[in-house]
Design a protein around this motif. Sequence first.
Motif, PDB file in Angstrom:
ATOM      1  N   ALA A 158       8.154  22.362  27.159  1.00  0.00           N
ATOM      2  CA  ALA A 158       8.249  21.631  28.419  1.00  0.00           C
ATOM      3  C   ALA A 158       7.374  22.200  29.534  1.00  0.00           C
ATOM      4  O   ALA A 158       7.436  21.751  30.671  1.00  0.00           O
ATOM      5  CB  ALA A 158       9.690  21.521  28.903  1.00  0.00           C
ATOM      6  N   CYS A 182       5.147  19.101  30.358  1.00  0.00           N
ATOM      7  CA  CYS A 182       5.726  17.811  30.733  1.00  0.00           C
ATOM      8  C   CYS A 182       6.865  17.891  31.754  1.00  0.00           C
ATOM      9  O   CYS A 182       7.247  16.864  32.322  1.00  0.00           O
ATOM     10  CB  CYS A 182       6.198  17.060  29.496  1.00  0.00           C
ATOM     11  SG  CYS A 182       7.375  17.984  28.495  1.00  0.00           S
ATOM     12  N   CYS A 214       5.053  23.755  23.536  1.00  0.00           N
ATOM     13  CA  CYS A 214       4.911  24.315  24.890  1.00  0.00           C
ATOM     14  C   CYS A 214       6.259  24.435  25.582  1.00  0.00           C
ATOM     15  O   CYS A 214       6.345  24.988  26.670  1.00  0.00           O
ATOM     16  CB  CYS A 214       3.920  23.508  25.730  1.00  0.00           C
ATOM     17  SG  CYS A 214       4.652  22.119  26.618  1.00  0.00           S
ATOM     18  N   CYS A 265       4.873  13.396  27.334  1.00  0.00           N
ATOM     19  CA  CYS A 265       5.055  14.667  26.633  1.00  0.00           C
ATOM     20  C   CYS A 265       4.046  14.708  25.490  1.00  0.00           C
ATOM     21  O   CYS A 265       4.180  14.001  24.506  1.00  0.00           O
ATOM     22  CB  CYS A 265       6.483  14.778  26.103  1.00  0.00           C
ATOM     23  SG  CYS A 265       6.769  16.248  25.104  1.00  0.00           S
ATOM     24  N   LYS A 266       3.017  15.547  25.682  1.00  0.00           N
ATOM     25  CA  LYS A 266       1.929  15.643  24.709  1.00  0.00           C
ATOM     26  C   LYS A 266       2.424  16.176  23.378  1.00  0.00           C
ATOM     27  O   LYS A 266       2.027  15.698  22.335  1.00  0.00           O
ATOM     28  CB  LYS A 266       0.908  16.675  25.208  1.00  0.00           C
ATOM     29  CG  LYS A 266      -0.166  16.178  26.103  1.00  0.00           C
ATOM     30  CD  LYS A 266      -1.153  17.335  26.277  1.00  0.00           C
ATOM     31  CE  LYS A 266      -2.262  16.979  27.220  1.00  0.00           C
ATOM     32  NZ  LYS A 266      -3.320  17.986  27.212  1.00  0.00           N
ATOM     33  N   CYS A 267       3.242  17.223  23.445  1.00  0.00           N
ATOM     34  CA  CYS A 267       3.636  17.910  22.220  1.00  0.00           C
ATOM     35  C   CYS A 267       4.442  16.989  21.313  1.00  0.00           C
ATOM     36  O   CYS A 267       4.296  17.014  20.108  1.00  0.00           O
ATOM     37  CB  CYS A 267       4.473  19.142  22.528  1.00  0.00           C
ATOM     38  SG  CYS A 267       3.653  20.384  23.519  1.00  0.00           S
ATOM     39  N   GLY A 296       8.635  20.456  22.262  1.00  0.00           N
ATOM     40  CA  GLY A 296       7.446  20.812  21.486  1.00  0.00           C
ATOM     41  C   GLY A 296       7.064  22.264  21.663  1.00  0.00           C
ATOM     42  O   GLY A 296       7.771  23.028  22.317  1.00  0.00           O
TER      43      GLY A 296
HETATM   44  S1  FES Z   1       4.337  18.524  26.633  1.00  0.00           S
HETATM   45 FE1  FES Z   1       6.442  18.190  26.363  1.00  0.00          FE
HETATM   46  S2  FES Z   1       7.037  19.869  25.135  1.00  0.00           S
HETATM   47 FE2  FES Z   1       4.933  20.218  25.429  1.00  0.00          FE
END
Ligand code: FES
Lengths: 108, 363
Positions: free
Chosen positions: A45, A48, A43, A8-10, A41
């Motif tokens: 999800a 991710c 986005c 999960c990038k965010c 985050g």
């Molecule tokens: S990548 Fe997981 S919330 Fe955006």
Amino acid sequence: MDESTIICKCEEINLAEIESAIQSGAHTFDDIKRITRCGMGPCQAKICSSLVREIISQSLEVSLSEIGLPRMRMPLKPTRIAALAGKETSSSVVSVFAESAPKEGDES
Amino acid sequence: MKTDLFIIGGGPAGLHAASVAATYGIETMIVDESFSLGGQLRQQTQQLRNLPKSFKTQTGTALAKQMIEKLRQLDVTKLVKHTMIGTYQDGRIGVTDGHRTIPISANKIIVATGAAEEACAFPGWTLPGVMTVGAAQILLNREYVRPGKNALILGSNNFALQVAKQLAEGGVNVKGIIENKERMEGNETETIDQLQKIGVPLYFNSTIQRAFGREKVEKVILNHGHKALEMDVDLICIGKGLSPILEPFEILDCHFTYEQALGGWLPVYSLSMQTSNPSVYVAGNAAGITDMGAILLTAEIAAVSIAESLECVNNADADKTRKLLWQELEQIESESFKRTFQARANVVKRFQEETDLSQVNGQ
Ligand code: FES
Ligand SMILES: Cc1cc2nc3c(=O)[nH]c(=O)nc-3n(C[C@H](O)[C@H](O)[C@H](O)COP(=O)(O)OP(=O)(O)OC[C@H]3O[C@@H](n4cnc5c(N)ncnc54)[C@H](O)[C@@H]3O)c2cc1C
């Protein structure tokens, strides 16, 4: 992929954190979200969600069609509070948010 | 605001549905969060294959222009820079322009929000220089910016191949296309031939072991069969396919089903493209990932069916038109990938089973 690979990038959640959530009994995206913040985050999800469901599918050996979608809530996109509140007192924020309150039978 | 038909999404599906609906005399409003209509067609410079009979062969960008122009001549309300963010308890749709939220009441809704690209995680995938093929395509064809000098493409579906070719023609050195399976996923022979002519190498049975770089991608190590291969690249494009955008359907209480060949989860729908919520219809890639021909045909089917239910066309004529459209859809879609149409037929069958069941239960 190694254990430190970000999934999960965010929220900067890595593979190890997701696997440990699964070992503690998580078996849906929303379980993992509640334990790790993965998916919370900006986005919401969008990036991710599939990656995490793929990991659940592999770890628990269940097909992707059996792993449900994350619960999607309003507002669907990042929205300024002012845009939801409006100027009137009988503002739309109440109705927009009221709808996203948990329904009966929903896990809280 | 009030309208008979409210269309969410101004890509090819939404635009075509709007013009067919308006031609039937339906009061139509179309909304898109972007500052202009056209959706993801706006950066597709390739020639589109397999368009419906009523369209001439052309590039994606030309088709977008043509459809926007057609809509200009019709009585359709267009709201750009407006995003659908939710619904009110009374069923009205909440749309925001960033400053305020406007409730819209509509008799019928078409959700044509398209598809999102899938991510792929590997060590280093969060470095700048790693992006989806779609993002690279937007930079190149819409913003006229070269997204990198030396590129590696991850994935070999038709979309990834098209972008690989566009990047190569745009002056990017495409150092390779890697595919984890043992053969190509895409089947557009013209694109494949051209990539071969340009001399882009294809690596099957390969994955990315790791991407490195200080502040951005500089190097990548591939697992190629049993060997490790090193490459200097500053751009990695992930082309792992698409999946339907689903949020609006959940908010609108539509049931979902799973079909891998259509991109995974998607709303169930009938032969009229009507979802389990009777006022909500679906069109385009939101109804399952497919080619442009099928995207346009599903939109037309939804529009005709809404015209029927709003009594702008009689049942017999609507039925006849719908049958012809489904025939063309089957033909066009089966030509590229048989399993796509098969999966679509399953979705419709499941809709029918759900409806039968709820009748038995007297709901
Ligand atoms: S990548 Fe997981 S919330 Fe955006
Ligand atoms: C970046 C990108 C590049 C692509 N390039 C190719 C390609 O080269 N070849 C190929 O075969 N396929 C490509 N595709 C696949 C693409 O989905 C289809 O080609 C086609 O554009 C789908 O048409 P559509 O009308 O269903 O959706 P889209 O064209 O995606 O249009 C949907 C529209 O809905 C709008 N929207 C979404 N949610 C909301 C909301 N909540 N409120 C308001 N508006 C909303 C979006 O802004 C968008 O304009 C690409 C997809 C992406 C994302």
